[in-house]
Design a protein around this motif. Structure first.
Motif, PDB file in Angstrom:
ATOM      1  N   LEU A 121       0.824  -1.209   0.000  1.00 49.89           N
ATOM      2  CA  LEU A 121       0.000   0.000   0.000  1.00 49.89           C
ATOM      3  C   LEU A 121       0.857   1.258   0.000  1.00 49.89           C
ATOM      4  O   LEU A 121       0.539   2.241  -0.685  1.00 49.89           O
ATOM      5  CB  LEU A 121      -0.932   0.000   1.218  1.00 49.89           C
ATOM      6  CG  LEU A 121      -1.898   1.188   1.322  1.00 49.89           C
ATOM      7  CD1 LEU A 121      -2.812   1.245   0.109  1.00 49.89           C
ATOM      8  CD2 LEU A 121      -2.712   1.104   2.609  1.00 49.89           C
ATOM      9  N   GLU A 122       1.953   1.209   0.753  1.00 45.48           N
ATOM     10  CA  GLU A 122       2.852   2.370   0.795  1.00 45.48           C
ATOM     11  C   GLU A 122       3.473   2.624  -0.568  1.00 45.48           C
ATOM     12  O   GLU A 122       3.629   3.776  -0.985  1.00 45.48           O
ATOM     13  CB  GLU A 122       3.953   2.128   1.834  1.00 45.48           C
ATOM     14  CG  GLU A 122       4.910   3.309   1.993  1.00 45.48           C
ATOM     15  CD  GLU A 122       5.964   3.053   3.050  1.00 45.48           C
ATOM     16  OE1 GLU A 122       6.875   3.888   3.180  1.00 45.48           O
ATOM     17  OE2 GLU A 122       5.871   1.999   3.729  1.00 45.48           O
ATOM     18  N   ALA A 123       3.811   1.559  -1.297  1.00 46.98           N
ATOM     19  CA  ALA A 123       4.381   1.716  -2.628  1.00 46.98           C
ATOM     20  C   ALA A 123       3.360   2.280  -3.607  1.00 46.98           C
ATOM     21  O   ALA A 123       3.688   3.096  -4.476  1.00 46.98           O
ATOM     22  CB  ALA A 123       4.910   0.376  -3.131  1.00 46.98           C
ATOM     23  N   LEU A 146       0.858   4.267  -2.888  1.00 49.27           N
ATOM     24  CA  LEU A 146       0.546   5.660  -2.553  1.00 49.27           C
ATOM     25  C   LEU A 146       1.768   6.575  -2.613  1.00 49.27           C
ATOM     26  O   LEU A 146       1.640   7.781  -2.379  1.00 49.27           O
ATOM     27  CB  LEU A 146      -0.057   5.724  -1.140  1.00 49.27           C
ATOM     28  CG  LEU A 146      -1.390   4.991  -0.941  1.00 49.27           C
ATOM     29  CD1 LEU A 146      -1.836   5.111   0.504  1.00 49.27           C
ATOM     30  CD2 LEU A 146      -2.458   5.533  -1.889  1.00 49.27           C
ATOM     31  N   LEU A 147       2.912   6.020  -2.941  1.00 49.15           N
ATOM     32  CA  LEU A 147       4.146   6.807  -2.945  1.00 49.15           C
ATOM     33  C   LEU A 147       4.097   8.019  -3.875  1.00 49.15           C
ATOM     34  O   LEU A 147       4.571   9.097  -3.488  1.00 49.15           O
ATOM     35  CB  LEU A 147       5.329   5.901  -3.317  1.00 49.15           C
ATOM     36  CG  LEU A 147       6.723   6.542  -3.266  1.00 49.15           C
ATOM     37  CD1 LEU A 147       7.041   7.037  -1.862  1.00 49.15           C
ATOM     38  CD2 LEU A 147       7.782   5.554  -3.744  1.00 49.15           C
ATOM     39  N   GLN A 189       2.910  11.457  -2.473  1.00 45.51           N
ATOM     40  CA  GLN A 189       3.635  12.089  -1.373  1.00 45.51           C
ATOM     41  C   GLN A 189       4.587  13.183  -1.840  1.00 45.51           C
ATOM     42  O   GLN A 189       5.137  13.903  -1.014  1.00 45.51           O
ATOM     43  CB  GLN A 189       4.421  11.021  -0.599  1.00 45.51           C
ATOM     44  CG  GLN A 189       3.548   9.937   0.018  1.00 45.51           C
ATOM     45  CD  GLN A 189       4.360   8.876   0.737  1.00 45.51           C
ATOM     46  OE1 GLN A 189       5.554   9.055   0.977  1.00 45.51           O
ATOM     47  NE2 GLN A 189       3.716   7.769   1.087  1.00 45.51           N
ATOM     48  N   HIS A 221       6.035   4.897 -11.757  1.00 47.22           N
ATOM     49  CA  HIS A 221       6.486   3.550 -11.401  1.00 47.22           C
ATOM     50  C   HIS A 221       7.366   2.918 -12.481  1.00 47.22           C
ATOM     51  O   HIS A 221       8.213   2.069 -12.170  1.00 47.22           O
ATOM     52  CB  HIS A 221       5.278   2.649 -11.121  1.00 47.22           C
ATOM     53  CG  HIS A 221       4.582   2.967  -9.833  1.00 47.22           C
ATOM     54  ND1 HIS A 221       5.101   2.671  -8.589  1.00 47.22           N
ATOM     55  CD2 HIS A 221       3.398   3.584  -9.589  1.00 47.22           C
ATOM     56  CE1 HIS A 221       4.280   3.063  -7.638  1.00 47.22           C
ATOM     57  NE2 HIS A 221       3.238   3.622  -8.221  1.00 47.22           N
TER      58      HIS A 221
END
Length: 277
Positions: free
Chosen positions: A2-4, A6-7, A10, A242
């Motif tokens: 999930l962090e990847a 939503l990166l 940021q 990405h």
């Protein structure tokens, strides 16, 4: 995981890229429907290339680049219309000669000018370098263009399908003609920071072409084109982060894939319909 996912959200430059994608997608999608129906795809190509000398001249004079781009776009559109009406040469031929000449003039002017403005950013855009001023400029232009097209969509529709009937009905045909050209120039100005001059053509053609293959009326085409364009632009910006690619070409690839999918779907439906007869 999930962090990847939503990166990208940021980073400030990615947030601005997403915002410019949302802002620009609305006017380009709406305008693309009328350009496709009227057969003005080459006109969008011509105006987008022809604004380059206006940008360079505005830089030399210390004026806002958008003023030079708009002036050059309107000059090109007016010159194309005049030459097409007062010569035996067809309009598509005139547009090809005019826009290639203007584009060549812009390149010659740029080469002879010492500037820190990179030519690639003008031609292909710099979506990841969009600033607050670019967002405001694109936002104001997008609101104006969208309001005009939404309020007057029936008049532009009749002008696109049957200019003679529009004139008989009492519509200001000449005003609609040059008004659409002015809207085209303004929209290209709004997309300068996002997709540049060359790739702006894709935004002015592909959404309308996809909507034309999937919708049966202009009233349905307009929202379909907006949704397709906005999702493609947001998806292209996100995917480019990405896969480490430029956002604008990634957006164009997504739009091309969607067009091919819409074309295949329409062809299959047509074959099934003919088989049942």
């Amino acid at each position: 995981m999930l962090e990847a996912l939503l990166l990208p959200f940021q980073f400030g430059f990615m947030q601005n890229a997403f915002w410019i994608a949302i802002i620009v997608s609305v006017p380009t999608a709406l305008l693309s429907c009328f350009l496709v129906l009227k057969g003005w795809a080459l006109m969008g190509d011509a105006v987008s290339h022809a604004v380059l000398p206006g940008i360079v001249l505005a830089y030399i004079l210390g004026l806002p680049l958008i003023l030079g781009a708009f002036a050059a776009g309107m000059l090109t559109a007016a010159a194309t219309g005049y030459l097409a009406e007062n010569s035996r040469v067809k309009q598509d031929t005139v547009m090809g000669v005019v826009f290639s000449g203007m584009f060549g003039l812009g390149i010659v002017m740029y080469v002879g000018l010492q500037t820190n403005v990179h030519l690639d950013h003008i031609l292909f855009g710099n979506m990841l370098g969009v600033g607050t001023q670019d967002l405001w400029t694109a936002g104001i232009i997008s609101v104006v263009v969208a309001l005009v097209l939404v309020v007057k969509w029936k008049d532009f529709m009749l002008h696109a399908f049957d200019p003679a009937q529009a004139k008989v009905s009492g519509l200001p045909v000449r005003l609609l003609h040059y008004g659409l050209l002015a809207i085209l120039s303004l929209t290209i100005v709004a997309t300068l920071s996002a997709t540049g001059l060359i790739l702006a053509v894709g935004l002015l053609i592909a959404p309308g072409a996809i909507a034309f293959l999937t919708a049966r009326s202009l009233k349905c085409m307009l929202p379909v084109a907006v949704v397709v364009c906005m999702l493609s632009m947001l998806g292209g910006v996100y995917l480019s982060f990405h896969i480490d690619s430029a956002p604008a070409p990634t957006i164009m690839l997504i739009l091309t894939v969607l067009f091919i999918a819409a074309f295949v779907r329409r062809s299959v439906q047509a074959r099934r319909a003919s088989a049942t007869l």
